[in-house]
Design an enzyme around this catalytic site. Sequence first.
Site, short mmCIF file in Angstrom:
data_model
loop_
_atom_site.label_atom_id
_atom_site.label_comp_id
_atom_site.label_asym_id
_atom_site.label_seq_id
_atom_site.Cartn_x
_atom_site.Cartn_y
_atom_site.Cartn_z
N GLY A 147 64.34 129.66 -3.35
CA GLY A 147 63.95 129.53 -4.75
C GLY A 147 65.04 130.08 -5.65
CB SER A 148 64.84 131.36 -9.07
OG SER A 148 64.20 130.19 -9.53
#
Lengths: 603, 376
Positions: free
Chosen positions: A316-317
């Site tokens: 993810g981020s």
Amino acid sequence: MQLQDNPADIQRRLPLLAAFVIIFTVVLFVRLWYLQAVKGEYYLEQAESNRIRPVKLRPPRGIMYDRKGRPIVENALTFDISLVPEDAPDRDAAIRSLADRLKIRPEDIQAALDEAAPIRGKYEPVKITEEAAWDQVAVVESHQDDLPGALVEPEHRRHYPYGGLASHQLGYIGKMTGSQRKKDTGDIGLLTGQGGLEKVYDKLLRGVAGRRMIQVNAAGRKVKDLGIEEPQPGNDLYLTLDLDVQRAAEEALGDRAGAVVAMDPNSGEIIALASHPNYDPNLFPRGISPKDWVRLANDPAHPLYNRAVQSVYPPGSIFKIVVSLAGLQTGVIKLDDKVHCSGSLRSGRHTFRCWKKGGHGSISFHDALVGSCDVYFYTMGERIGYDIIAQFAGNLGLGKLTGIKLADEKAGNIPTTAWKKQRTGEAWYPGDTYINSIGQGFVQVSPIQACQMIAAIANNGKFYQPTLLRQSRNRETGVVTPVLPEQTRAFKMDPAALAEIRRALLGVTTESNGTAHGAATPFATVAAKTGTAQVIAQKVAGTKLSASTQDHAWLVAYAPADNPRIAVAVLVEHGGHGGAAAAPVARKVIEEFMKNAGTTVAR
Amino acid sequence: MLGRRSLANLPWGLIGLIALIALIGLSAVYSATYTAKGPSMLFYKQMVWIAAGMVVMFLMMLPDYHTVGRYAYILYAASIIMLLLVMVMGKTGMGAQRWLAIGPFAFQPSELAKLALMLALARYFAEDPRRDGYSLQDLAIPGAMVLVPLLLVLKQPDLGTAMMLLLTSSLMVMIAGVHFRSVVTIVLIAAVVAASVFLVPPVRHKVWGSLKPYQQNRIKAFINPSSDPLGSGYHANQSKIAVGSGQITGKGFRQGTQSQMAFLPERHTDFIFAVISEEHGFMGSGLMIILYLILLLIGVDTARNAKDRMGALMAAGVVSMITIYVFINVGMSAGIVPVVGVPLPLVSYGGTSVITTFLALGLLLNIQTRRFMLFY
């Protein structure tokens, strides 16, 4: 001058001496003939049934201590009831009376004997009841005459005082499997490390067995000690784990599935390594029951899995740190260049959304990383080119084994255009660049890799071998063998780029549009990055996600931001948003560490 | 000194016989001390001792045995001093003070004392001849010569060696010649002492009480070995099992279960004969007995051919000594003599015993090579 006198009188008596010599010889000759020829067979039988036995003395296994010297794995003295079937003249009767006294079924005793039969040596005791209750021990000790062959064996039994705490790292011990036995010299009852550090450092922990020679009577009872060869106890291990931090991590995870890795960025020492759900390693040393085993093995939550090193997830981020570094260091990202985020980006027939529905508006690097703007990183990813990003990811240790000494570490994956072509036969599309630039798609990393990456950001690109062992100690000699920090490589990062990234990461917990206010603590300044990894490709608008399809929550952090002493990676499976689910866990870990940092015992 | 001519006249047969016994002994020590990691250090040490023994045996042949006789009293006095020293500063082993340390070596003065006493007695009887035997009064001085080391050895306490000293000396006195009346008197006195020890309770208690517990146990176990087969009779029992189980042909070199599995205690020293018997059977044990028989009869022959009293008495002394040691040691292994802990000459592991035996045999060779010489 010697007088040469006449020795005749002496020589007259010499036949007397000769007679003595001959008589003695005849006596010995007859006696030896009697013993060896006449009674030879009798004595041969005596020799073969000589009732002297070596009794194996098992050494106590090494103790494991945490980094502050508190025992985290210990031994408890227990008593087992065993049977030497050779010592029971009537085996069936012996089994029946023993079963009766111990209040167990005769079939169980027979089963234990049958199980041991192919691997045991003659007169080797077979364990019938392990960790016997006091009344069982008392009954065997006091009714020795009625229980031929039965004996009480003291045994150092492995005990994990904190139950499931750090269970995946500590591991457990158990009986050797058939293939292990072929390569091992241990005796049939020996329990060896079957998982975690118990397995990795089994040879160190095990010690060397000793031997006692005893003389037994016809019922196998010891009547005399003939000598002892003391066993050498195993080496004690001093781990890098901090019991308090470990406990804080596991309590913060609670009953959610996930992993926490906390590392000293300046040495690679693992301060906490948690994986939930865990299991109670105390189930294993006494031989895990089939019921317990089936329950553990078939549990859909996979409690036996060490999620911190054996599971890989889309980052993810948190992957935006990699894209940021790649962009800044290659000069593609300029600090003042702005990208407009309207909440989504269209590419061909597809729409790629930003997590913030309304969009971030016109946004530059610092705010884009602090606020984790997806559109900004779609754009930058495309400008940098994914193969460059993959190269940086590799340099930061992602998609590669960290080499921690734990079984079955998974490498994960960092895709490249060539990799996709080879793997799927399809070309790399711009959409692939978008989603992989925000840590979705094909990117997969393990929590320990994520921790190692953030530690490298914290310490200017130095990579240390992650380790769980600080030192081992020989209990007999007191000699300590330290495991010194080992720098495996250094990744040269542009200092200006790194400074900019670190300023943004601090902003994540301190600035108004930061995503991880939950990780902030009064104990230290915290630099962090959240990640929310989608489990299914796109949400169907308006539907509530079930537990198994909810996003994985990530957080990587280090603290204090200006002088990092701890690096943390938290993953909560299906936890939802990183800032909401993972950040508080990291905060608990950092707080616990900062509270009593500096109290580590000297190496 | 021996000339080159007499080198050819050396009794090579006897030397070969001695070497053969020593080599069989060495192989038994190899087997008895073999460890999982290979031959034990003890084996190599014993090899060195035997090599050193051969050297001292040849050295012992160089001086005229009369020269040896001239030093007999000095040697005797030295051994008494060493026995006294061992009481003051000796090393303790097996519950008795028997060892004297000189630099890195530890040796047993009692082993040396038996040789010195034998030489002193030979000289005494040679220089004070009684053609028709010694009376009791005549035996007062040699009796005292025996008694001093005997009591010192008993004090250690080493009952075995004390017994050896007494028996060897008795044999020598017998060869030197005793009045028939004296023999009868000694036997009567011995009978009275023995009877009072066994039959008069206060005396019995006193004597019994003066023994060390392990000595009491050994005597008890000898009288009734099955009374406590796991306790004090253990040595005797295990040894008998070892010897008997060897049967006729033996279990094979290093195949003795008693010897290799450590059931047999003191297997490289006092019970080395049991190892030979177990591994080589009656063939081996019988052969050893015959080899000793030949050695001892050659010894008797040497005494018979000696040209003077000193030579005859010394040779008879060496034969007496070895006869008693072989009989007691083998008898112990075969369960017909109490366990007293005496080595088997040339065979048992142990430096002092090996060296003194080779010294004694060197003396025997010395006498044999000089049997045709005339001394004026």
